[in-house]
Motif scaffolding. Structure first.
Motif, PDB file in Angstrom:
ATOM      1  N   ALA A 368       0.835  -1.212   0.000  1.00  0.00           N
ATOM      2  CA  ALA A 368       0.000   0.000   0.000  1.00  0.00           C
ATOM      3  C   ALA A 368       0.866   1.257   0.000  1.00  0.00           C
ATOM      4  O   ALA A 368       0.555   2.242  -0.686  1.00  0.00           O
ATOM      5  N   ILE A 369       1.969   1.234   0.742  1.00  0.00           N
ATOM      6  CA  ILE A 369       2.870   2.390   0.791  1.00  0.00           C
ATOM      7  C   ILE A 369       3.536   2.598  -0.564  1.00  0.00           C
ATOM      8  O   ILE A 369       3.672   3.728  -1.040  1.00  0.00           O
ATOM      9  N   TYR A 370       3.955   1.512  -1.216  1.00  0.00           N
ATOM     10  CA  TYR A 370       4.529   1.612  -2.558  1.00  0.00           C
ATOM     11  C   TYR A 370       3.548   2.303  -3.511  1.00  0.00           C
ATOM     12  O   TYR A 370       3.911   3.239  -4.238  1.00  0.00           O
ATOM     13  N   GLN A 371       2.326   1.814  -3.536  1.00  0.00           N
ATOM     14  CA  GLN A 371       1.334   2.348  -4.476  1.00  0.00           C
ATOM     15  C   GLN A 371       1.050   3.820  -4.200  1.00  0.00           C
ATOM     16  O   GLN A 371       0.979   4.641  -5.131  1.00  0.00           O
ATOM     17  N   ASP A 372       0.913   4.174  -2.936  1.00  0.00           N
ATOM     18  CA  ASP A 372       0.653   5.576  -2.576  1.00  0.00           C
ATOM     19  C   ASP A 372       1.840   6.464  -2.958  1.00  0.00           C
ATOM     20  O   ASP A 372       1.657   7.589  -3.438  1.00  0.00           O
ATOM     21  N   THR A 373       3.054   5.959  -2.744  1.00  0.00           N
ATOM     22  CA  THR A 373       4.255   6.745  -3.064  1.00  0.00           C
ATOM     23  C   THR A 373       4.387   6.975  -4.555  1.00  0.00           C
ATOM     24  O   THR A 373       4.670   8.087  -5.006  1.00  0.00           O
TER      25      THR A 373
END
Length: 378
Positions: A368-373
């Protein structure tokens, strides 16, 4: 809808917790449909680690690339950095995730160079303790913390493996300027299956790198003192390798433990757990060590230093925690051997462990952090 990403994990030495963390992430990210690659040092790690990389590589669309990387800053870094940059550039990552001090610098410097040339690569950093273990009053520590402050400006996200690690970053370096989250390490579902001790199992197990930071010298001194407290021999197996290994073999002999301590080379953790009844983690410093989670997942009673993120694993059951001191660990060893069933009953509840320290939960949060970043920088 999640986007398929090209993910490159960059770190120096393919040993220990960082290597385990990257392997678990790589498996989960590949299963989720991402193209994953690894760039790491070629001069560290032995046959055991080489086999693990060889087993992993066929599943990685971007492969495994190894090149010499120095541990410390020096002239050789220039050549090493140039080679590493070329490897990463050829992989064209959407996510460049640096692990540890060296990997963190490379990911953010090389990611920034790629951004200058038009790439929209996201630069992520996981310290895993790394440079944060240095003393802020020492010259080396001040130098590393200055580098960390500079690199923070080129981070798109920082991932800490424990609340304590983030607190240490704030204390030694300052409040992170980039977005940041705590994501605990986790183990796979099958690793929550108990491992029974062999019939001829030793009393205690040390498993980890053979270096003073991990406390093998403390473990040996504690064994000698526990023997005196109990007025009987105590036995142990020490599993691991490192440049100081022979010094610890000599130390065991000097303490009169030569016949009671067996040294073994690195092996899978669950294989090692069968060699002893109680696991001891005597580290002087840690971030969020996998070996603690793995041992508890395997149903092993533990004695563990109250350092780094370890207390976060024992939040609901702190009886196993001690200071990284031979006397304190020896006293806990004697207590554990006096009534092993009663001692085992004080370990954290399995439901707490599976809820908070599973690999699936860890990988999902990082995904989720990858996608948001990626969405934010694009």
């Amino acid at each position: 809808m999640t986007q398929s990403l090209r993910i490159v994990h960059c770190f120096r030495s393919p040993v220990g917790g960082i290597f385990r963390h990257v392997r678990d992430l790589s498996h989960a990210q590949t299963a989720a449909g991402h193209q994953v690659g690894i760039v790491c040092d070629s001069s560290t790690g032995g046959d055991f680690e080489s086999r693990l990389l060889a087993e992993l590589e066929p599943d990685l669309a971007l492969g495994v690339a190894r090149t010499p990387m120095q541990r410390h800053i020096g002239p050789g870094d220039i050549v090493s950095a140039f080679r590493t940059f070329k490897l990463i550039k050829e992989l064209r990552p959407d996510i460049l995730h640096g692990h540890g001090a060296k990997g963190g610098v490379y990911a953010r410097v090389f990611g920034s160079l790629l951004r200058v040339s038009g790439s929209r690569v996201a630069r992520l950093y996981s310290p895993h303790g790394g440079s944060l273990h240095y003393d802020e009053t020492a010259l080396t520590g001040r130098l590393f913390f200055l580098i960390e402050r500079l690199m923070d400006r080129f981070s798109d996200h920082i991932l800490f493996v424990s609340q304590q690690e983030r607190a240490m970053f704030r204390r030694k370096i300052g409040e992170p300027k980039s977005p940041h989250h705590v994501v605990h390490n986790g183990i796979r579902a099958e690793e929550f299956e108990p491992v029974a001790a062999d019939d001829n199992a030793a009393d205690f197990l040390y498993i980890g790198m053979m270096r003073d930071l991990k406390g093998p010298d403390i473990f040996i001194d504690a064994l000698a003192r526990a023997r005196t407290m109990l007025q009987r021999p105590v036995s142990a197996v020490m599993v691991g390798d490192g440049e100081d290994r022979e010094r610890y073999v000599a130390q065991a002999g000097e303490r009169g433990l030569g016949d009671q301590v067996r040294f073994e080379m690195p092996m899978p953790a669950r294989q090692a757990f069968a060699l002893a009844r109680i696991v001891v983690v005597p580290s002087r410093a840690e971030a969020m060590p996998y070996i603690v989670i793995e041992a508890l997942g395997a149903g092993k009673p533990m004695i563990a230093s109250a350092v780094g993120g370890i207390p976060e694993i024992f939040t609901t059951a702190p009886n196993a925690l001690v200071e990284p001191d031979p006397d304190a660990i020896a006293a806990k060893m004697a207590d554990a051997l006096t009534d092993e069933d009663a001692y085992a009953a004080t370990m954290p509840d399995r439901a707490f462990l599976t809820e908070n320290f599973s690999a699936a939960a860890m990988a999902g949060r990082i995904e989720a952090i990858y996608q948001d970043t990626v969405a934010r920088i694009r």
